[in-house]
Design a protein around this motif. Structure first.
Motif, PDB file in Angstrom:
ATOM      1  N   LEU A  55       0.829  -1.192   0.595  1.00 42.42           N
ATOM      2  CA  LEU A  55      -0.336   0.244   0.034  1.00 42.42           C
ATOM      3  C   LEU A  55       0.655   0.890   0.293  1.00 42.42           C
ATOM      4  O   LEU A  55       0.916   2.608  -0.450  1.00 42.42           O
ATOM      5  N   GLU A 110       1.369  11.894   7.874  1.00 41.19           N
ATOM      6  CA  GLU A 110       0.461  11.328   6.933  1.00 41.19           C
ATOM      7  C   GLU A 110       0.931  11.055   4.956  1.00 41.19           C
ATOM      8  O   GLU A 110       1.997  11.867   4.490  1.00 41.19           O
ATOM      9  N   ILE A 112       1.869   9.568   1.521  1.00 45.02           N
ATOM     10  CA  ILE A 112       0.495   9.120  -0.039  1.00 45.02           C
ATOM     11  C   ILE A 112       0.896   8.286  -0.689  1.00 45.02           C
ATOM     12  O   ILE A 112       2.547   8.885  -1.296  1.00 45.02           O
ATOM     13  N   ASN A 113       0.620   7.573  -1.517  1.00 45.59           N
ATOM     14  CA  ASN A 113       1.144   6.733  -1.846  1.00 45.59           C
ATOM     15  C   ASN A 113       0.353   7.563  -2.859  1.00 45.59           C
ATOM     16  O   ASN A 113       0.296   7.858  -3.866  1.00 45.59           O
ATOM     17  N   GLN A 115      -1.217   5.971  -5.919  1.00 46.53           N
ATOM     18  CA  GLN A 115      -2.292   5.868  -5.901  1.00 46.53           C
ATOM     19  C   GLN A 115      -3.160   7.366  -5.578  1.00 46.53           C
ATOM     20  O   GLN A 115      -4.412   7.154  -5.565  1.00 46.53           O
ATOM     21  N   GLY A 116      -2.682   7.819  -5.161  1.00 42.79           N
ATOM     22  CA  GLY A 116      -2.647   8.872  -3.985  1.00 42.79           C
ATOM     23  C   GLY A 116      -3.831   8.870  -2.469  1.00 42.79           C
ATOM     24  O   GLY A 116      -4.486   9.538  -1.760  1.00 42.79           O
ATOM     25  N   GLN A 117      -3.243   7.815  -2.474  1.00 38.71           N
ATOM     26  CA  GLN A 117      -4.534   7.276  -1.247  1.00 38.71           C
ATOM     27  C   GLN A 117      -3.261   7.887  -0.213  1.00 38.71           C
ATOM     28  O   GLN A 117      -2.231   7.858   0.207  1.00 38.71           O
ATOM     29  N   ARG A 118      -4.463   8.173   1.298  1.00 40.48           N
ATOM     30  CA  ARG A 118      -3.773   9.102   2.110  1.00 40.48           C
ATOM     31  C   ARG A 118      -3.295   7.972   3.228  1.00 40.48           C
ATOM     32  O   ARG A 118      -3.958   7.268   3.821  1.00 40.48           O
ATOM     33  N   TRP A 119      -2.265   7.415   3.718  1.00 42.18           N
ATOM     34  CA  TRP A 119      -2.575   6.695   5.159  1.00 42.18           C
ATOM     35  C   TRP A 119      -1.433   7.489   5.837  1.00 42.18           C
ATOM     36  O   TRP A 119       0.042   7.222   5.973  1.00 42.18           O
ATOM     37  N   PRO A 197      -6.081   5.641   7.197  1.00 39.20           N
ATOM     38  CA  PRO A 197      -6.406   7.067   6.698  1.00 39.20           C
ATOM     39  C   PRO A 197      -6.389   8.059   7.232  1.00 39.20           C
ATOM     40  O   PRO A 197      -6.252   9.230   7.372  1.00 39.20           O
ATOM     41  N   ARG A 227     -11.087  16.264   5.212  1.00 38.93           N
ATOM     42  CA  ARG A 227      -9.953  15.329   4.714  1.00 38.93           C
ATOM     43  C   ARG A 227     -10.411  14.237   4.711  1.00 38.93           C
ATOM     44  O   ARG A 227      -9.886  13.005   3.402  1.00 38.93           O
ATOM     45  N   ASP A 228     -11.104  13.913   5.685  1.00 42.88           N
ATOM     46  CA  ASP A 228     -12.161  12.204   5.694  1.00 42.88           C
ATOM     47  C   ASP A 228     -12.553  11.210   4.602  1.00 42.88           C
ATOM     48  O   ASP A 228     -13.158  10.012   5.154  1.00 42.88           O
TER      49      ASP A 228
END
Length: 534
Positions: A55, A110, A112-113, A115-119, A197, A227-228
Motif C-alpha cells: 500500500l 501522512e 501519500i502512495n 494511487q493518491g491514497q492517504r495513510w 487513513p 480530509r476524511d
C-alpha cells in the motif's frame, strides 16, 4: 529504503500545542503536541505485512533494510515526517475521564502512495508524550504481537480496521504488572507501526466540547469532513454537511458492529477514545474471540464485574458512544432532531446489517422476517433459537458455522445431529447431550428453510464458507506465538500470521489452527481473559 511522500494536513491545518517537550501537561486550544519518538537501544524487525507495505509502495528489500528498523523502531525520521501526539478525551467505562490523548502513540506523518491514497503512519510504544500521565509510553512484546496479528487478521476477515505495517523489537525491557496484582516484572519491548487513513476518534471532539472550545471543535469537524469524508464536502450548507457527516459516522459504526458480531470479536475496551470516526476497529488491547458462544463474555479482566463491554452488549455500547459524540458536536450543530434521527438510524441499520450477515452465515440468500419478532416462522426466531442452543450447549461459534456448511440438509434427517455434527464443536460432552433433542429439532427446521430456497448443496457450502472463517486469531493461538517469540523463536508468529491471511480457505497441514480452544487454555493467562496491561 525508498523515500515516502508526505502531505501532513493534520499538523498543517490544525493548531499545535505551543509548549514543546515531553513533560506531562494539560493541553488547551490545540489538537496535538509536537513530539518525536524516543530512540531505543537495538531496533530489529520481527514481523511485517506484505500487503500494507505494498500500500505504501515498499517491497521486501525496503522492509528488511536496517533503515526501516531504525525509522519504525523510533530511532530516525524520514524526510517529510512531522511527528506528533494527538490531544483527545473520552468516556471510560461510562464515565468522563477528561484529557487522555496519545500517551504512547506518535504519528510520524501522512504518507501519500502512488494511487493518491492517504495513510497515516503511527508508532505505538514509541516513548512518552505530554499525554502519558504516569506511564512510560512504551509497549511490551506480548501486546504488540497481539495488535500486529489482529489488525491484519481483521482486514483479511473483511472487518473494517486499522492496519499494521511492522513489528519492531526495541532491545530494551519494559516493566509491567500484567495482572495488576502488585507483581510487576520486566518484559521485552516492541513497537508496532499502525496504518490508517485517519486515527481521529470520538474523543478528539469530546475534549473540545467539554472545555467549551467551540471554535476549535467546529474547525476540527470541518477539517475531518474535508480530509476524511470528501464525498460530503460538496454540500455547501455547513449545517447540512455536518449533519450528513454525523449520519455517515453512525452508518459506518453500525456496519462495523455487525461485522464484529458476525466473526465473534469482542473489543474489550469500547471507551469513546477507542472509537474510530471512520468506523474502523481501533486500539487492540484486551480483545478476545468467542470460543464457546456466550453473549455475556468479556475478555477484559478490568470489566469482569460489570461486563459493560461483553460480546452481546457491544452494539448498544456503540450507540451509547455515538450519543456522547452527538452531545459533543451539538454545540456546533445546534439541532437536536437530526442527531436523534441519525442515532435511531444507527440502530435500524445495525439490525438490518446484522440480520443480513447472519443470514449469509446460515447460507440463506434472503432474510425472511416474521410477523412479529418472536414469530416462529421468521428467520429471526430461527437465529435466536440457534443462539440459545449454542450457549446452552457450550458450542464453538466459529467451528459450528463452518461445520454447518458441510451438512447435507437437502432432506430432513432425524439423526442428522448425531451423524452430521461431531463432538469437535462442543466444550463439554455433558452439554452436548443436554441440547441434543433441541438441536435436532432446530436442524430439521433449518433444513426445511434451506430447502425452500432451492440452493444446491455445493453452492450453499461455497457461499457459507466464503463468510464463515475457519481460522480466527484466538487468544490461545496468539499466546503460543507470544511465548515462543519471548524465547527468541519467531516461527510460530510467522506461521500464525500467514494462516490468518487466508481465514476462509482450508489450509492442509495447518488443522491445529482451526481447532477449538484446548482445556489447558480455558483459564491460562493470556488465553482467555486479559488485563489492559501492555
Amino acid at each position: 529504503m525508498k523515500e515516502l511522500r508526505f502531505d501532513n494536513l493534520f499538523v498543517r491545518e490544525l493548531p499545535a500545542d505551543p509548549v514543546l517537550g515531553r513533560h506531562v501537561r494539560q493541553v488547551h486550544g490545540a489538537c496535538y503536541s509536537r513530539v518525536e519518538p524516543t530512540p531505543v537501544r537495538a531496533p530489529a524487525l520481527l514481523a511485517w505485512s506484505p500487503e500494507v507495505a505494498a500500500l505504501l509502495g515498499l517491497d521486501e528489500a525496503d522492509v528488511r533494510s536496517q533503515q526501516f528498523a531504525e525509522v519504525f523502531g523510533g530511532n530516525a525520521l524520514l524526510p517529510g515526517m512531522e511527528p506528533y501526539a494527538a490531544c483527545y478525551g473520552g468516556h471510560q467505562f461510562g464515565n468522563w475521564a477528561g484529557q487522555l490523548g496519545d500517551g504512547r502513540a506518535i504519528t510520524l506523518g501522512e504518507a501519500i502512495n502512488l494511487q493518491g491514497q492517504r495513510w497515516e503512519l503511527q508508532l505505538k510504544g514509541a516513548g512518552p508524550t505530554p499525554y502519558s500521565r504516569r506511564a512510560d509510553g512504551r509497549a511490551v512484546l506480548r501486546s504488540s504481537i497481539r495488535e500486529f496479528l489482529c489488525s491484519e487478521a481483521m482486514h483479511h476477515l473483511g472487518v473494517p480496521t486499522t492496519r499494521a505495517l511492522s513489528l519492531v523489537a526495541t532491545g530494551e525491557q519494559v516493566v509491567r504488572d500484567m495482572f495488576y496484582d502488585g507483581h510487576p516484572r520486566p518484559e521485552p519491548g516492541a513497537v508496532v507501526c499502525r496504518v490508517a487513513p485517519s486515527f481521529i476518534r470520538f474523543g478528539n471532539f469530546e475534549i473540545f466540547a467539554s472545555r467549551g472550545e467551540e471554535p476549535l471543535l467546529e474547525r476540527l469537524i470541518d477539517f475531518t469532513i474535508a480530509r476524511d469524508f470528501p464525498a460530503l464536502a460538496a454540500e455547501r450548507d455547513p449545517v447540512a454537511r455536518r449533519v450528513a457527516w454525523f449520519e455517515e459516522v453512525c452508518r459506518r459504526t453500525a456496519v462495523l458492529l455487525a461485522h464484529w458480531m458476525r466473526v465473534g470479536f469482542v473489543h474489550g475496551v469500547m471507551n469513546t477514545d477507542n472509537m474510530s470516526i471512520l468506523g474502523l476497529t481501533i486500539d487492540y488491547g484486551p480483545y478476545g474471540w468467542i470460543d464457546d458462544f456466550d453473549p455475556e463474555w468479556t475478555p477484559n479482566t478490568t470489566d469482569a464485574a460489570g461486563r459493560r463491554y461483553r460480546f452481546g452488549h457491544q452494539p448498544r455500547i456503540a450507540q451509547w458512544n455515538l450519543w456522547q459524540l452527538a452531545n459533543a458536536v451539538y454545540p456546533v450543530l445546534q439541532q437536536v432532531e437530526p442527531l436523534e434521527r441519525a442515532l435511531v438510524g444507527y440502530a435500524e441499520l445495525h439490525e438490518a446489517e446484522y440480520r443480513r450477515m447472519m443470514g449469509a452465515k446460515l447460507g440463506l440468500a434472503s432474510w425472511r422476517a416474521g410477523a412479529t419478532d418472536d414469530d416462529t416462522h421468521g428467520d429471526g426466531y430461527l437465529l435466536d433459537e440457534l443462539h440459545r442452543i449454542l450457549q446452552a450447549g457450550e458450542m464453538d461459534m466459529t467451528l459450528f458455522f463452518r461445520r454447518l456448511a458441510d451438512l447435507d440438509v437437502a432432506e430432513p434427517d432425524p439423526v442428522l445431529f448425531e451423524t452430521g455434527l461431531d463432538a469437535g464443536v462442543f466444550y463439554a460432552e455433558a452439554r452436548r447431550a443436554a441440547v441434543a433433542r433441541d438441536f435436532a429439532a432446530w436442524l430439521r427446521r433449518y433444513a426445511v428453510r434451506v430447502a425452500e430456497e432451492g440452493v444446491p448443496v455445493e453452492a450453499r457450502r461455497a457461499r457459507m464458507n466464503a463468510v464463515n472463517p475457519l481460522y480466527v486469531p484466538r487468544n490461545y493461538l496468539a499466546q503460543q506465538a507470544i511465548d515462543a517469540a519471548e524465547q527468541g523463536d519467531l516461527g510460530e508468529l510467522e506461521t500464525l500470521f500467514d494462516v490468518l491471511r487466508k481465514p476462509y480457505e482450508a489450509q492442509p497441514g495447518r488443522e491445529r489452527f482451526a481447532a477449538k480452544r484446548p482445556d489447558w487454555a480455558r483459564d491460562k493467562a493470556g488465553c482467555s481473559m486479559l488485563s489492559c496491561s501492555s
